[in-house]
Design a protein around this motif. Structure first.
Motif: not given
Length: 105
Positions: A22, A25, A27, A65-66, A68, A92-94
């Motif tokens: 993780t 974020r 884009d 996915d993204e 929180k 926000q994390q990816t």
């Protein structure tokens, strides 16, 4: 066992192939491929830290996915004055699944 230390979103992460990490974020849409710069690669007993060799090493991953992050509660308080302020934050994390560490000799 091959693993690498990569720079991901202002932090350094230890990754192996098949691992899910993780990061801050990114884009990119789900299913997109991302690459991370390697800072160190360990392949069995050999450790690679040379910048010239690491420039050829690519750590690739697939965006899952993204999500929180955990909620952070911020509370400011001053006694005897009645001052209170409460605030919350969720980053926000990816999530990224590491697919390959290529360029390792």
């Amino acid at each position: 066992m091959v693993y690498a230390i990569v720079k991901a979103g202002g932090r350094q992460e230890k990754v192996t192939v098949g691992e899910t990490i993780t990061v801050d974020r990114i884009d990119q849409a789900a299913g997109a491929t991302v690459t991370f710069p390697a800072l160190l690669v360990v392949d069995g007993a050999s450790v690679t830290t040379d910048a010239k060799v690491l420039s050829g090493v690519k750590v690739t991953g697939e965006v899952i996915d993204e999500v929180k992050g955990p909620k952070i509660d911020i509370l400011r308080y001053m006694n005897k004055t009645g001052y209170r302020r409460r605030q919350g934050f969720r980053a926000q994390q990816t999530r990224v699944k590491i697919t390959a560490i290529s360029g390792v000799k």
